[in-house]
Motif scaffolding. Structure first.
Motif, PDB file in Angstrom:
ATOM      1  N   SER A   1       0.826  -1.207   0.000  1.00  0.00           N
ATOM      2  CA  SER A   1       0.000   0.000   0.000  1.00  0.00           C
ATOM      3  C   SER A   1       0.862   1.260   0.000  1.00  0.00           C
ATOM      4  CB  SER A   1      -0.925  -0.005   1.216  1.00  0.00           C
ATOM      5  OG  SER A   1      -1.754   1.137   1.227  1.00  0.00           O
ATOM      6  N   ILE A   2       1.879   1.305   0.856  1.00  0.00           N
ATOM      7  CA  ILE A   2       2.760   2.468   0.943  1.00  0.00           C
ATOM      8  C   ILE A   2       3.485   2.696  -0.380  1.00  0.00           C
ATOM      9  CG2 ILE A   2       4.805   3.433   2.061  1.00  0.00           C
ATOM     10  CD1 ILE A   2       2.355   3.463   3.825  1.00  0.00           C
ATOM     11  N   HIS A   3       3.861   1.612  -1.045  1.00  0.00           N
ATOM     12  CA  HIS A   3       4.554   1.743  -2.323  1.00  0.00           C
ATOM     13  C   HIS A   3       3.660   2.358  -3.399  1.00  0.00           C
ATOM     14  CE1 HIS A   3       7.984  -1.366  -1.490  1.00  0.00           C
ATOM     15  NE2 HIS A   3       8.138  -0.225  -0.842  1.00  0.00           N
ATOM     16  N   GLY A   4       2.364   2.416  -3.144  1.00  0.00           N
ATOM     17  CA  GLY A   4       1.457   3.054  -4.086  1.00  0.00           C
ATOM     18  C   GLY A   4       1.502   4.570  -4.015  1.00  0.00           C
ATOM     19  N   PHE A   5       2.135   5.112  -2.965  1.00  0.00           N
ATOM     20  CA  PHE A   5       2.162   6.565  -2.807  1.00  0.00           C
ATOM     21  C   PHE A   5       2.956   7.244  -3.919  1.00  0.00           C
ATOM     22  CE2 PHE A   5       4.467  10.346  -1.434  1.00  0.00           C
ATOM     23  CZ  PHE A   5       3.421  11.176  -1.062  1.00  0.00           C
ATOM     24  N   GLN A   6       4.180   6.799  -4.145  1.00  0.00           N
ATOM     25  CA  GLN A   6       5.056   7.494  -5.083  1.00  0.00           C
ATOM     26  C   GLN A   6       4.499   7.529  -6.503  1.00  0.00           C
ATOM     27  OE1 GLN A   6       7.602   9.423  -4.341  1.00  0.00           O
ATOM     28  NE2 GLN A   6       7.841   9.974  -6.504  1.00  0.00           N
ATOM     29  N   PRO A   7       4.040   6.401  -7.063  1.00  0.00           N
ATOM     30  CA  PRO A   7       3.492   6.495  -8.426  1.00  0.00           C
ATOM     31  C   PRO A   7       2.239   7.351  -8.522  1.00  0.00           C
ATOM     32  CG  PRO A   7       3.254   4.272  -7.552  1.00  0.00           C
ATOM     33  CD  PRO A   7       4.161   5.007  -6.620  1.00  0.00           C
ATOM     34  N   ARG A   8       1.376   7.303  -7.491  1.00  0.00           N
ATOM     35  CA  ARG A   8       0.182   8.163  -7.538  1.00  0.00           C
ATOM     36  C   ARG A   8       0.581   9.631  -7.423  1.00  0.00           C
ATOM     37  NH1 ARG A   8      -5.606   7.584  -6.818  1.00  0.00           N
ATOM     38  NH2 ARG A   8      -6.472   9.642  -6.367  1.00  0.00           N
ATOM     39  N   TYR A   9       1.511   9.927  -6.516  1.00  0.00           N
ATOM     40  CA  TYR A   9       1.994  11.300  -6.406  1.00  0.00           C
ATOM     41  C   TYR A   9       2.577  11.765  -7.732  1.00  0.00           C
ATOM     42  CZ  TYR A   9       5.293  15.050  -5.779  1.00  0.00           C
ATOM     43  OH  TYR A   9       5.996  16.220  -5.953  1.00  0.00           O
ATOM     44  N   GLN A  10       3.419  10.931  -8.326  1.00  0.00           N
ATOM     45  CA  GLN A  10       4.068  11.312  -9.580  1.00  0.00           C
ATOM     46  C   GLN A  10       3.038  11.558 -10.682  1.00  0.00           C
ATOM     47  OE1 GLN A  10       7.152  12.027  -9.841  1.00  0.00           O
ATOM     48  NE2 GLN A  10       7.501  12.182 -12.057  1.00  0.00           N
ATOM     49  N   ASP A  11       2.028  10.696 -10.753  1.00  0.00           N
ATOM     50  CA  ASP A  11       0.982  10.867 -11.767  1.00  0.00           C
ATOM     51  C   ASP A  11       0.224  12.171 -11.559  1.00  0.00           C
ATOM     52  OD1 ASP A  11       1.678   8.485 -12.948  1.00  0.00           O
ATOM     53  OD2 ASP A  11       0.023   7.333 -12.091  1.00  0.00           O
ATOM     54  N   GLN A  12      -0.128  12.462 -10.283  1.00  0.00           N
ATOM     55  CA  GLN A  12      -0.883  13.677  -9.995  1.00  0.00           C
ATOM     56  C   GLN A  12      -0.042  14.922 -10.258  1.00  0.00           C
ATOM     57  OE1 GLN A  12      -3.955  12.032  -9.949  1.00  0.00           O
ATOM     58  NE2 GLN A  12      -4.444  13.748  -8.614  1.00  0.00           N
ATOM     59  N   TRP A  13       1.223  14.858  -9.854  1.00  0.00           N
ATOM     60  CA  TRP A  13       2.114  16.009 -10.064  1.00  0.00           C
ATOM     61  C   TRP A  13       2.343  16.233 -11.544  1.00  0.00           C
ATOM     62  CZ3 TRP A  13       7.040  16.346 -12.245  1.00  0.00           C
ATOM     63  CH2 TRP A  13       7.709  17.563 -12.058  1.00  0.00           C
ATOM     64  N   LEU A  14       2.591  15.160 -12.288  1.00  0.00           N
ATOM     65  CA  LEU A  14       2.861  15.291 -13.717  1.00  0.00           C
ATOM     66  C   LEU A  14       1.636  15.828 -14.453  1.00  0.00           C
ATOM     67  CD1 LEU A  14       4.822  14.919 -16.026  1.00  0.00           C
ATOM     68  CD2 LEU A  14       4.161  12.500 -16.149  1.00  0.00           C
ATOM     69  N   ALA A  15       0.452  15.341 -14.076  1.00  0.00           N
ATOM     70  CA  ALA A  15      -0.772  15.846 -14.703  1.00  0.00           C
ATOM     71  C   ALA A  15      -0.948  17.334 -14.403  1.00  0.00           C
ATOM     72  CB  ALA A  15      -1.979  15.059 -14.201  1.00  0.00           C
ATOM     73  N   GLY A  16      -0.668  17.728 -13.167  1.00  0.00           N
ATOM     74  CA  GLY A  16      -0.785  19.134 -12.801  1.00  0.00           C
ATOM     75  C   GLY A  16       0.226  20.013 -13.520  1.00  0.00           C
TER      76      GLY A  16
END
Length: 496
Positions: free
Chosen positions: A337-352
């Motif tokens: 679950s914790i390992h899901g943080f970085q890719p979701r953060y990266q996706d949200q940041w990149l989209a923004g």
């Protein structure tokens, strides 16, 4: 002990005088999690500012609230239906674990808004509690006005945040290292004040029943769509990971530096909380630190995503016994679950960031394009907000140096490869890049005028401007101008 559930609020329930409709579901949690306590009355309360739009959104009558603010929002008289309590929690402060709690905050209850949403109503600065650890339980006017100002700026920027309903001056002095300061009480609203540190506190007691009750309560209150999950604790962890990834990405996209990302300052609702040492970057520098006590840069701008991951790991540790009976299995599930943080953060940041550059769709080299711009900004000492605001117009050639010219050529080529028109791209940029942020030197000027001279005009003027941050072309130059380049480094303090 049965687990108290956060039952769906019924907005049709009759309200009390002034629109108060307070419930107290948190008080049904195990007694070790809170202390029933009344605020300590103050001598000469005076309303400084009332957030009328927020009051209306909460279902409160702003005129009645203003009339009774010196009673209800000073702590002198609890509002109708209040059952005041202070919450217990722990936290890792700069990496060191300690027991904490509401040392100068008291929860009045949970206001049920007309839309059915539940909002904590909390007083900050209303006096001592059993968690005060030698403190006076009071707050100074300057830091409370600061929290009001910055939290409203975050709200206007579309970033999940606790909010400020009112500030009431107490007529009493609070004594700090700098000497006596005018006292105040802030009324803060939040989806809740349940923190990573709340779970750490319960985990430290090794009370599995209380931990299960808190887990079920938090899941029902903040992630009702996950109620009934086969593994409630893991479902809660997954939900918190997702919301924190989204929140930190939003911080990074506007140059916000929280300053004190201790685990007691990460609320599971996914809102920004605690506006003491926070500030917005002027010149882009990934190593930016504002807090006077963050001497090693633990909570520097660029470190915020990794610190969020660290905090989430501490949350996972707290609920590990509920994730699986076998520790190895629990660790594996939590780690996934914790390992899901970085890719979701990266996706949200990149989209923004694509939005900030007016990019639709996705190309493989977009990340390199974004990093090249940021590197130029860092090397050239460019202002973070103003650079992106300038890129939101049709005339975007900001510099003639080779690095920027090379980047600009690549960016223009990328724009031509998307089917959307230039006008559509500009509209996306304008909606993604604020024209104004609360400039630190202007914040300090407004607070000094209010607390030293009793002049609230600069505060209200700044509040009005930052409440409409995407008004490109309408923001006076004063509010868009960074501080002088030869000025001293801006330093913030844990005043809230």
């Amino acid at each position: 002990m049965s687990s108290p559930e956060s039952a769906p609020a019924d907005p049709s329930t009759p309200s009390g005088p002034g629109g108060w409709r307070l419930e107290h579901t948190y008080a049904a949690l195990p007694e070790d999690l809170h202390q029933s306590i009344l605020p300590t009355p103050v001598e000469a309360p005076e309303l400084v500012i009332l957030n009328r739009p927020l009051a209306i959104a909460l279902g409160l009558d702003p005129d009645a609230l203003a009339e009774n603010a010196t009673d209800f929002l000073s702590g002198n008289v609890p509002p109708p239906g209040a059952a005041p309590l202070a919450q217990a929690y722990a936290g890792h402060q700069y990496g060191n674990f300690t027991n904490l709690g509401d040392g100068r905050a008291i929860l009045l209850g949970e206001q049920i808004a007309p839309d059915g949403n539940r909002h904590d109503i909390q007083l900050k600065g209303p006096g001592r509690t059993r968690y005060s650890r030698g403190g006076d339980g009071r707050a100074a006017l300057g830091p409370m006005l600061r929290e009001y100002l910055i939290s409203e700026a975050m709200q206007a920027l579309g970033i999940p945040t606790t909010r400020s309903l009112a500030v009431v001056a107490t007529g009493e002095a609070v004594h700090r290292q700098d000497g006596p300061l005018p006292g105040a009480v802030l009324t803060r609203t939040a989806a809740s004040h349940i923190r990573v540190g709340t779970f750490q506190y319960v985990a430290a007691t090794e009370d599995r029943t209380a931990l299960l009750a808190l887990t079920r309560y938090t899941l029902a209150r903040h992630f009702p769509e996950k109620v009934g999950a086969a593994n409630p604790a893991l479902a809660l962890l997954d939900g918190v990971v997702e919301r924190q990834a989204d929140l930190i990405a939003r911080w990074m996209m506007v140059g916000f530096v929280h300053g004190v990302m201790n685990t007691d300052n990460m609320v599971l609702s996914g809102e920004t909380i605690d506006y003491g040492p926070c500030a917005f970057m002027d010149t882009y520098d990934p190593a930016t630190v504002f807090s006077s006590i963050d001497r090693r840069g633990r909570y520097a701008y660029a470190n915020q995503p990794s610190i969020a991951g660290w905090n989430l790991a501490r949350f996972a540790e707290a609920i590990l016994p509920l994730i699986h009976e076998e520790q190895t299995d629990a660790i594996n599930l939590a780690t996934g679950s914790i390992h899901g943080f970085q890719p979701r953060y990266q996706d949200q940041w990149l989209a923004g960031m694509r939005g900030k550059l007016g990019l639709f769709g996705a190309e493989e080299d977009d990340l390199s394009l974004i990093h090249a711009l940021l590197q130029w900004m860092a090397d050239a000492g460019q202002d973070f907000t103003n650079t992106f605001a300038a890129l939101s117009t049709a005339d975007t050639h900001l510099s003639t140096d080779d690095a920027f010219t090379t980047w600009h050529t690549a960016w223009q080529a990328r724009l031509t490869r998307q089917p959307q028109t230039l006008d559509e791209s500009i509209a996306l940029r304008a909606a993604s890049n604020p024209a104004v942020i609360p400039r630190n030197h202007l914040v300090e000027h407004a607070l000094a005028a209010a607390t030293t001279d009793g002049d609230l005009q600069p505060f209200h003027a700044l509040l009005e401007v930052i409440s409409n941050p995407f008004a490109h072309g309408q923001v006076p130059e004063l509010y868009r101008t960074p501080p002088p380049a030869d000025g001293e480094r801006y330093v913030t303090y844990c005043g809230t």
